[in-house]
Scaffold this active site. Structure first.
Site, PDB file in Angstrom:
ATOM      1  N   LYS A   1       0.831  -1.201   0.000  1.00 21.83           N
ATOM      2  CA  LYS A   1       0.000   0.000   0.000  1.00 21.83           C
ATOM      3  C   LYS A   1       0.869   1.255   0.000  1.00 21.83           C
ATOM      4  O   LYS A   1       0.663   2.170  -0.799  1.00 21.83           O
ATOM      5  CB  LYS A   1      -0.906  -0.020   1.238  1.00 21.83           C
TER       6      LYS A   1
ATOM      7  N   ARG B   1      -2.948   3.523   8.578  1.00 21.17           N
ATOM      8  CA  ARG B   1      -3.264   2.289   7.860  1.00 21.17           C
ATOM      9  C   ARG B   1      -2.070   1.348   7.855  1.00 21.17           C
ATOM     10  O   ARG B   1      -0.943   1.787   7.666  1.00 21.17           O
ATOM     11  CB  ARG B   1      -3.626   2.621   6.398  1.00 21.17           C
TER      12      ARG B   1
ATOM     13  N   GLY C   1      -7.585  -8.275   6.815  1.00 18.71           N
ATOM     14  CA  GLY C   1      -8.010  -8.444   8.197  1.00 18.71           C
ATOM     15  C   GLY C   1      -6.882  -8.427   9.204  1.00 18.71           C
ATOM     16  O   GLY C   1      -7.087  -8.767  10.355  1.00 18.71           O
TER      17      GLY C   1
ATOM     18  N   MET D   1      -5.111  -5.732  10.319  1.00 17.26           N
ATOM     19  CA  MET D   1      -5.436  -4.681  11.267  1.00 17.26           C
ATOM     20  C   MET D   1      -6.386  -3.692  10.627  1.00 17.26           C
ATOM     21  O   MET D   1      -6.248  -3.371   9.458  1.00 17.26           O
ATOM     22  CB  MET D   1      -4.184  -3.946  11.707  1.00 17.26           C
TER      23      MET D   1
ATOM     24  N   ARG E   1      -3.591  -1.544  -6.323  1.00 21.22           N
ATOM     25  CA  ARG E   1      -2.793  -2.774  -6.312  1.00 21.22           C
ATOM     26  C   ARG E   1      -3.191  -3.589  -7.537  1.00 21.22           C
ATOM     27  O   ARG E   1      -4.213  -3.318  -8.162  1.00 21.22           O
ATOM     28  CB  ARG E   1      -3.032  -3.575  -5.033  1.00 21.22           C
TER      29      ARG E   1
ATOM     30  N   HIS F   1      -5.449 -45.231  -7.328  1.00 22.08           N
ATOM     31  CA  HIS F   1      -6.026 -45.660  -8.600  1.00 22.08           C
ATOM     32  C   HIS F   1      -7.159 -44.730  -9.024  1.00 22.08           C
ATOM     33  O   HIS F   1      -7.203 -44.242 -10.157  1.00 22.08           O
ATOM     34  CB  HIS F   1      -6.540 -47.096  -8.456  1.00 22.08           C
TER      35      HIS F   1
ATOM     36  N   SER G   1      11.581 -42.808 -21.891  1.00 25.58           N
ATOM     37  CA  SER G   1      10.411 -42.143 -21.368  1.00 25.58           C
ATOM     38  C   SER G   1      10.387 -42.398 -19.858  1.00 25.58           C
ATOM     39  O   SER G   1      10.234 -43.530 -19.418  1.00 25.58           O
ATOM     40  CB  SER G   1       9.177 -42.725 -22.054  1.00 25.58           C
TER      41      SER G   1
ATOM     42  N   THR H   1       7.917 -41.515 -13.934  1.00 25.40           N
ATOM     43  CA  THR H   1       8.370 -40.993 -12.639  1.00 25.40           C
ATOM     44  C   THR H   1       7.523 -41.470 -11.472  1.00 25.40           C
ATOM     45  O   THR H   1       7.946 -41.312 -10.337  1.00 25.40           O
ATOM     46  CB  THR H   1       8.430 -39.448 -12.657  1.00 25.40           C
ATOM     47  N   ASN H   2       6.339 -42.048 -11.742  1.00 24.89           N
ATOM     48  CA  ASN H   2       5.593 -42.603 -10.609  1.00 24.89           C
ATOM     49  C   ASN H   2       6.356 -43.790 -10.015  1.00 24.89           C
ATOM     50  O   ASN H   2       6.654 -43.817  -8.822  1.00 24.89           O
ATOM     51  CB  ASN H   2       4.200 -43.060 -11.053  1.00 24.89           C
TER      52      ASN H   2
ATOM     53  N   CYS I   1       6.547 -39.332 -18.616  1.00 22.15           N
ATOM     54  CA  CYS I   1       5.130 -39.644 -18.757  1.00 22.15           C
ATOM     55  C   CYS I   1       4.472 -39.933 -17.412  1.00 22.15           C
ATOM     56  O   CYS I   1       3.354 -40.403 -17.344  1.00 22.15           O
ATOM     57  CB  CYS I   1       4.909 -40.807 -19.718  1.00 22.15           C
TER      58      CYS I   1
ATOM     59  N   TYR J   1      10.163 -33.688 -24.341  1.00 29.36           N
ATOM     60  CA  TYR J   1       8.723 -33.540 -24.189  1.00 29.36           C
ATOM     61  C   TYR J   1       8.259 -33.939 -22.801  1.00 29.36           C
ATOM     62  O   TYR J   1       8.973 -34.644 -22.074  1.00 29.36           O
ATOM     63  CB  TYR J   1       7.969 -34.369 -25.239  1.00 29.36           C
TER      64      TYR J   1
HETATM   65  P1  ADP Z   1      -7.812  -2.027   3.819  1.00 31.11           P
HETATM   66  O1  ADP Z   1      -6.396  -2.449   3.658  1.00 31.11           O
HETATM   67  O2  ADP Z   1      -8.599  -2.882   4.726  1.00 31.11           O
HETATM   68  O3  ADP Z   1      -8.466  -1.744   2.508  1.00 31.11           O
HETATM   69  P2  ADP Z   1      -7.427   0.793   4.057  1.00 31.11           P
HETATM   70  O4  ADP Z   1      -6.241   1.286   4.795  1.00 31.11           O
HETATM   71  O5  ADP Z   1      -7.332   0.805   2.594  1.00 31.11           O
HETATM   72  O6  ADP Z   1      -7.742  -0.656   4.617  1.00 31.11           O
HETATM   73  O7  ADP Z   1      -8.652   1.653   4.556  1.00 31.11           O
HETATM   74  C1  ADP Z   1      -9.949   1.244   4.781  1.00 31.11           C
HETATM   75  C2  ADP Z   1     -10.928   2.213   4.113  1.00 31.11           C
HETATM   76  O8  ADP Z   1     -10.703   3.545   4.582  1.00 31.11           O
HETATM   77  C3  ADP Z   1     -10.786   2.275   2.621  1.00 31.11           C
HETATM   78  O9  ADP Z   1     -12.046   2.366   2.051  1.00 31.11           O
HETATM   79  C4  ADP Z   1      -9.999   3.523   2.397  1.00 31.11           C
HETATM   80  O10 ADP Z   1     -10.262   4.082   1.148  1.00 31.11           O
HETATM   81  C5  ADP Z   1     -10.494   4.421   3.503  1.00 31.11           C
HETATM   82  N1  ADP Z   1      -9.457   5.393   3.872  1.00 31.11           N
HETATM   83  C6  ADP Z   1      -8.225   5.130   4.308  1.00 31.11           C
HETATM   84  N2  ADP Z   1      -7.531   6.270   4.487  1.00 31.11           N
HETATM   85  C7  ADP Z   1      -8.355   7.268   4.158  1.00 31.11           C
HETATM   86  C8  ADP Z   1      -8.216   8.692   4.120  1.00 31.11           C
HETATM   87  N3  ADP Z   1      -7.089   9.267   4.450  1.00 31.11           N
HETATM   88  N4  ADP Z   1      -9.273   9.410   3.715  1.00 31.11           N
HETATM   89  C9  ADP Z   1     -10.418   8.817   3.368  1.00 31.11           C
HETATM   90  N5  ADP Z   1     -10.635   7.505   3.387  1.00 31.11           N
HETATM   91  C10 ADP Z   1      -9.603   6.722   3.767  1.00 31.11           C
HETATM   92 MG    MG Z   2      -7.899  -0.665   1.164  1.00 31.42          MG
END
Ligand code: ADP
Ligand code: MG
Ligand code: MG
Length: 924
Positions: free
Chosen positions: A26, A97, A106, A108, A343, A460, A812, A815-816, A880, A900
Site C-alpha cells: 500500500k 493504515r 483483516g 489490522m 494494487r 487408482h 520415457s 516418474t511414478n 510420462c 517432451y
Molecule cells: P484495507 O487495507 O482494509 O483496505 P485501508 O487502509 O485501505 O484498509 O482503509 C480502509 C478504508 O478507509 C478504505 O475504504 C480507504 O479508502 C479508507 N481510507 C483510508 N484512508 C483514508 C483517508 N485518508 N481518507 C479517506 N478515506 C480513507
Molecule cells: Mg484498502
C-alpha cells in the site's frame, strides 16, 4: 546504532515505489502514485524495518528518533494542506493504515479521523458548518481507536449505540441527529475510560504514537501469524508491516461527495471496461461493510458526469503506468477526486487470459509478459465445471482434491450399479467406493465423478479420474462406506444409493444434495495465449491417453502426440476380460495362442483408432505392464464361491436320492412328473463341472500369487516369460500402422517397453519386433515406420542408461514408479500412513508423488539423460509420469534437457503454458 542513521519515515514524494518489502504494498503504491502526479492526499510511510526494530526491542520501544521524524513529516503535511494537527481552527485529520509487502486481509483495521478531540471537533464543525458530520466522525473515531489501538471490545460500544437509538426511536444510524450522536460520543468516551482505566487520549500526537504501535503489534498478533502460516508467507516474501499516515479526505460531505472501489477491467470476464461500485455521501469502509447497497460505477456517469470523466482518466493513467489491471480505492470530496490505494487486481482464469491477450494487442505488455503474468495452474479453472460460486452450501466431508471439477448425481456404491444407472438408465451417478480397483473401470466410464474414502492423490481412483478428466475426491475419511447395505455414513447423517450428492474435486469437498455447476469455458483468447506458449516453449506437450475419446480431447487441448497409451485399460474392457482370463488360465501354449488370436484383432482396432485420432502425431504404446493376476478374480471370493458350490453339490446328490426314493413310495406313473422336475432342478454333473472350473481358477490364482506384486512378475518380465502376449501386442501395433499407411494416414507408432532394468531385456523384445516387422512388411507389402524405446522407471535403468541407449531410440521416464523405487516407498502405503506426518513435520517438503523430487529422482533422471545422449546424441527423451503436468516439475524437465512432457489430457493446457514459462525463465 543503526536506528539513528537509518531512514525509517518517507514522504509519499520520496519513497521508492518499487520497494514493497520496505514500504509495504500500500505504502509503495501511495508513493508511486504521488510521484506520477495522481491526486493522492498528502502523507508518509513508516517502514517495515522500523516495525521489526520495534518488535525486536525487549521493551517494545519505537526506534530512537522515530517520533521526531514523524513530527517533521506531519509539519510537512500541515504545510501542504494548510491545516494543523491539533489546531482547533483548521484541524488536520489523518488515517493510520497498515500494509505489508503481501496483502493480508483483516490483519489490522484502519483508523480513520485520527486527530479529533473536543477542541478540534468544534473546529471541524465550524469549518464544515455540519455538526452532524462532526459528531458522526468523532464517534466513529472513538470506537475504531478504542477497539483497534486500545483493545476495547466492539460490543461495549454497540450496547451504548443501541441505547441511544432506542431512546431516539431511531431505526438506523442515519436516523440519528447531531444531538444524538453527541450523546453517543460522550457515552463512548466513558466506555473507553471504564475499560482502560484512563481517559481517552486527547493529544493528537499521543493518539498517533499509540496507533503506530498498535499497527506494529498487529504484525505479531495471532490473526496475522495464523494467516501467514496458512498461506505460506515467508519472511522473504513479507517481513513486518509498514504504517501509512494519510490526510483524511471525506466522501461523506454531502451529495457532491462519494467513495468507491473499482477495477480498471472486469475481474470476472476481463472485459476492458471500468468495473466497480460507489456510494454517495459515505466514508471508505461503508462500501465494503454492506450497510448500504453500493451503486454500479456506470451510474456515476449519470449522477456525477464530471467525476466519471476524471475517473476514466485515472484508470487510463493507472494502467499505462502499472501495465497491469489495477484494483483501486477512490474518494470524491466536494467534487474533487482522490486516489487512496491501488494494487494489482486479483482475477479469475477467464479474466486473466482475456486481459493478457488484449493488453498485448493494446501494446501495453509484450507476449512474454502476457504469458508470465498467468500461473499455469490457474488455467485448470477453465477446463472443468465448477460449483456455482453464488450458491452457499455446507460440505459434509473433506477429502483430497484428487481430480478437478465438480459434479452431482445419484450415489452408487459399486461399478456394476454405476453402469446400470449411468449407462442403461441414463442417470447421472457418482461412484462411491472405499477405494477403486482396475476392475471398476466400467463404473468410471458411467459415472460423473468418483468419491473414495481411502487413498491419496495418486491412488487408482485419482489417476484414472484425472486421465478421464472426471472429478474425483479421494480419501474422504469422514465417510464410511457400507457396500452391502448400499449406504455411507458421514458423521451423524448418511446417504443411500439413489440419494443425490455433489463432489468438488477442485477443493476436495463433499455435499449432500445437488449444487448447480457452471460449465467450463475454453475461450478463443485461451487458444491465442496457448499458441504464443508453443512459440516460446522448447518442451513439446504430449498426452497420456488410452482411448480414442481421451486422445481426441487431448488433441483439442493441443497435445502433439500420445506419450503414454496403457494397454491394460483395453484389456479391462467388460467384453474382453473373459478372453484375457482365458489367455491367462490357459494350460497349454496352444490354448493360450487361441485366446491371443481372439485378442489380436481387438487390439489392432484399438491401436488403429488411436493412430487415426492422433495422425500424423506420434503415438507411444506401452506393452502390457501390470501383474497379470490383476485381471483374475479375488482369491477369497473364489474360496467362498467354492464352499457354496460344494454345499450345493451335496444337496444335488441328496435330491437325486430323494427323486429315486419317491418312486418307492408311490406308483411311478403318479409321481413321474415330480421326479423329473426334481432331477432337473439341480443336475449334479453341472455343479461338478462348475466346481472343477472354479478350482482350476483358484489354482491359477494361487500359482500367480505374489508377495510384492509391484516388484514381481510384471512389465518386461512378463513379456519375456509369456512371449506370446508381447508378440501379439507388437503385431497388433505394426499391423494397425500398416493398415493406416495403406489407407493414406500418416502414422508414427512408438513401442515402449516397461520396467526394463537391463539391455538384455530390450534386446530380446527388439528381436520379437524385428521378426514381426519383417512378417508385416511381407504381408502388407511395405515396411512400417516405427520407433522402439523404453520406459525408465527402475533405478538400475538410470545407472545403465548408456547401454540401454544402444538399443532404444527413446527414453520415457515413468516418474511414478521411479519415485517409488528411489524412495523405496510404496505409493499407496506412503500416502495413507506416514507421508502426511512427514510433510507436516517438514521431514519432506512435498509429496514426491505430486511434486517431482528434483534432488533425488531428478538427479537420477539427469544422469540417465546425459549418459544416454553420450551414446546416442539424438536420443529422444520425455516424461510420462503424473509429474509431467506439474509446472515445477516441467521447469525441471526443461533444465534437464528433455524433449517432451506427457500428462493427462486436461493438464495439457497447463503444461503448455508451464513449458513456455520454463523456457522464458531459463532464458533470463
Ligand atoms: P484495507 O487495507 O482494509 O483496505 P485501508 O487502509 O485501505 O484498509 O482503509 C480502509 C478504508 O478507509 C478504505 O475504504 C480507504 O479508502 C479508507 N481510507 C483510508 N484512508 C483514508 C483517508 N485518508 N481518507 C479517506 N478515506 C480513507
Ligand atoms: Mg484498502
Ligand atoms: Mg510404471
Amino acid at each position: 546504532m543503526a536506528s539513528q542513521t537509518t531512514k525509517h519515515v518517507f514522504a509519499f514524494e520520496e519513497g521508492d515505489g518499487k520497494d514493497k518489502r520496505l514500504l509495504g504494498g500500500k505504502g509503495a503504491n501511495l508513493c508511486e502514485m504521488t510521484q506520477m502526479g495522481l491526486n493522492v492526499p498528502p502523507g508518509f510511510v513508516i517502514s517495515t524495518a522500523a516495525c521489526l526494530e520495534y518488535l525486536e526491542s525487549p521493551e517494545r520501544a519505537l526506534p530512537a528518533g522515530l517520533m521526531d521524524a514523524v513530527h517533521a513529516q506531519m509539519r510537512a503535511v500541515e504545510k501542504k494542506t494548510g491545516k494543523g494537527f491539533g489546531d482547533p481552527d483548521k484541524p488536520l485529520l489523518v488515517s493510520v493504515r497498515s500494509g505489508s509487502a503481501m496483502s493480508m486481509p483483516g490483519m489490522m483495521d484502519t483508523i480513520l479521523n485520527l486527530g479529533l478531540n473536543e477542541e478540534t471537533l468544534q473546529g471541524e464543525i465550524r469549518a464544515t458548518g455540519d455538526a452532524r458530520f462532526g459528531y458522526d466522525a468523532y464517534r466513529r473515531f472513538i470506537q475504531l481507536f478504542g477497539k483497534v489501538a486500545l483493545g476495547v471490545p466492539d460490543a461495549a460500544f454497540d450496547h451504548e449505540l443501541e441505547a441511544v437509538k432506542e431512546a431516539a426511536h431511531a431505526k438506523q444510524d442515519v436516523d440519528l441527529s447531531a444531538h444524538d450522536l453527541k450523546e453517543v460520543s460522550e457515552r463512548f468516551l466513558r466506555v473507553v475510560e471504564a475499560h482502560t482505566g484512563h481517559p481517552f487520549p486527547s493529544d493528537p500526537y499521543r493518539q498517533l504514537e499509540i496507533a503506530i504501535k498498535a499497527v506494529f503489534n498487529s504484525w505479531g498478533g495471532k490473526r496475522a501469524v495464523d494467516y501467514r502460516r496458512q498461506f505460506h508467507i515467508t519472511p522473504e516474501m513479507a517481513n513486518g508491516t509498514a504504517v501509512n499516515v494519510v490526510t483524511m479526505v471525506f466522501g461523506n460531505r454531502g451529495d457532491d461527495s462519494a467513495t468507491g472501489v473499482a477495477f480498471t477491467r472486469n475481474p470476472g470476464s476481463g472485459e476492458n471496461k471500468l468495473y466497480g461500485e460507489y456510494l454517495v455521501n459515505a466514508q471508505g469502509e461503508d462500501v465494503v461493510a454492506g450497510i448500504r447497497t453500493p451503486k454500479p460505477i456506470s451510474r456515476l456517469r449519470v449522477e456525477m458526469p464530471e467525476m466519471a470523466a476524471q475517473l476514466d482518466i485515472l484508470r487510463e493513467k493507472l494502467e499505462t503506468h502499472y501495465r497491469e489491471v489495477q484494483d483501486f480505492e477512490f474518494t470524491i470530496e466536494r467534487g474533487q477526486l482522490f486516489c487512496l490505494q491501488t494494487r494489482n487486481g486479483k482475477m479469475n482464469a477467464v479474466a486473466m487470459v482475456r486481459t493478457s491477450v488484449e493488453m498485448e494487442r493494446e501494446d501495453l505488455i509484450n507476449k512474454e509478459e502476457a504469458l508470465l503474468r498467468i500461473q499455469p495452474d490457474l488455467l485448470e479453472q477453465m477446463l472443468f465445471p465448477r460449483l456455482d460460486p453464488t450458491v452457499k452450501a455446507d460440505s459434509v466431508a473433506q477429502g483430497l482434491p484428487a481430480s478437478p471439477g465438480a459434479a452431482s448425481g445419484f450415489a452408487v456404491f459399486d461399478a456394476d450399479r454405476a453402469e446400470q444407472f449411468g449407462h442403461e438408465l441414463g442417470q447421472k451417478v457418482i461412484l462411491v467406493r472405499e477405494e477403486t480397483k482396475p476392475e471398476d473401470i466400467h463404473g468410471f466410464f458411467a459415472a460423473e465423478g468418483i468419491l473414495t474414502s481411502r487413498g491419496g492423490k495418486t491412488s487408482h481412483a485419482a489417476v484414472v479420474a484425472r486421465g478421464m478428466g472426471k472429478p474425483c475426491v479421494a480419501g474422504a475419511e469422514g465417510i464410511s462406506v457400507d457396500v452391502n447395505r448400499r449406504e455411507a455414513r458421514v458423521g451423524l447423517t448418511s446417504f443411500k444409493e439413489g440419494d443425490v450428492i455433489t463432489i468438488d474435486g477442485t477443493s476436495g469437498k463433499v455435499y449432500l444434495g445437488a449444487i448447480p455447476t457452471v460449465e467450463p469455458d475454453f475461450t478463443p483468447e485461451l487458444d491465442v495465449l496457448l499458441g504464443w506458449s508453443d512459440e516460446m516453449a522448447r518442451l513439446k506437450v504430449m498426452a497420456n491417453a488410452d482411448t480414442p475419446e481421451d486422445a481426441r480431447r487431448a488433441r483439442k487441448y493441443g497435445a502433439v502426440g500420445i506419450g503414454l497409451a496403457r494397454t491394460e485399460r483395453m484389456f479391462n474392457d467388460v467384453e474382453r476380460l473373459p478372453v484375457v482370463i482365458e489367455m491367462i488360465v490357459a494350460e497349454t501354449p496352444e490354448a493360450r495362442q487361441a485366446a491371443l488370436d481372439k485378442l489380436l484383432p481387438l487390439q489392432r482396432k484399438d491401436f488403429r483408432d488411436l493412430f487415426e485420432v492422433m495422425a500424423p502425431n506420434p503415438v507411444t504404446i506401452r506393452l502390457l505392464d501390470p501383474p497379470i493376476h490383476e485381471f483374475l478374480p479375488d482369491e477369497h471370493v473364489l474360496e467362498r464361491e467354492l464352499t457354496d458350490l460344494r454345499v450345493l453339490a451335496r444337496s444335488a446328490r441328496g435330491m437325486t436320492v430323494l427323486a429315486g426314493a419317491m418312486g418307492l413310495l408311490h406308483s411311478p406313473d403318479n409321481v413321474r412328473h415330480d421326479i423329473d422336475s426334481l432331477r432337473r432342478m439341480v443336475d449334479p454333473a453341472v455343479v461338478e463341472e462348475a466346481i472343477a472350473k472354479k478350482e482350476a481358477m483358484l489354482r491359477k490364482v494361487r500359482a500367480l500369487y505374489e508377495t510384492n506384486p509391484m516388484l514381481g512378475h510384471r512389465g518386461v518380465r512378463l513379456g519375456i516369460t509369456f512371449p506370446e502376449i508381447y508378440q501379439m501386442q507388437i503385431r497388433a501395433i505394426l499391423e494397425a500402422a500398416a493398415e493406416c499407411t495403406k489407407a493414406g494416414i500418416e502414422v508414427h507408432p512408438q513401442i515402449k517397453v516397461p520396467q526394463v532394468c537391463t539391455a538384455q531385456e530390450l534386446r530380446l523384445v527388439k528381436s520379437f519386433v524385428d521378426t514381426i516387422h519383417d512378417e508385416v512388411t511381407e504381408t502388407y507389402g511395405q515396411p512400417v515406420n516405427f520407433k522402439f524405446g523404453t520406459m525408465i522407471e527402475v533405478v538400475r535403468a538410470c545407472m545403465r542408461a548408456e547401454s540401454l541407449a544402444e538399443e532404444a531410440e527413446f527414453f520415457s521416464f515413468g516418474t511414478n514408479d521411479l519415485t517409488q523405487a528411489t524412495f523405496s516407498f510404496s505409493r499407496e502405503d506412503a500416502e495413507n500412513k506416514f507421508l502426511p506426518l512427514y510433510n507436516q513435520s517438514g521431514i519432506l517438503q512435498d509429496n514426491p508423488f505430486e511434486v517431482l523430487d528434483v534432488k533425488g529422482v531428478g538427479k537420477l533422471m539427469q544422469l540417465a539423460v546425459d549418459w544416454g545422449r553420450s551414446v546416442k546424441p539424438n536420443l529422444h527423451v520425455g516424461i510420462c509420469g503424473e509429474h509431467g503436468g506439474h509446472p515445477a516439475s516441467i521447469a525441471f524437465c526443461h533444465q534437464a534437457g528433455l524433449d517432451y512432457v506427457s500428462c493427462s489430457g486436461p493438464r495439457v493446457p497447463v503444461a503448455r503454458l508451464a513449458a513456455a514459462h520454463a523456457a522464458l525463465k531459463a532464458a533470463r
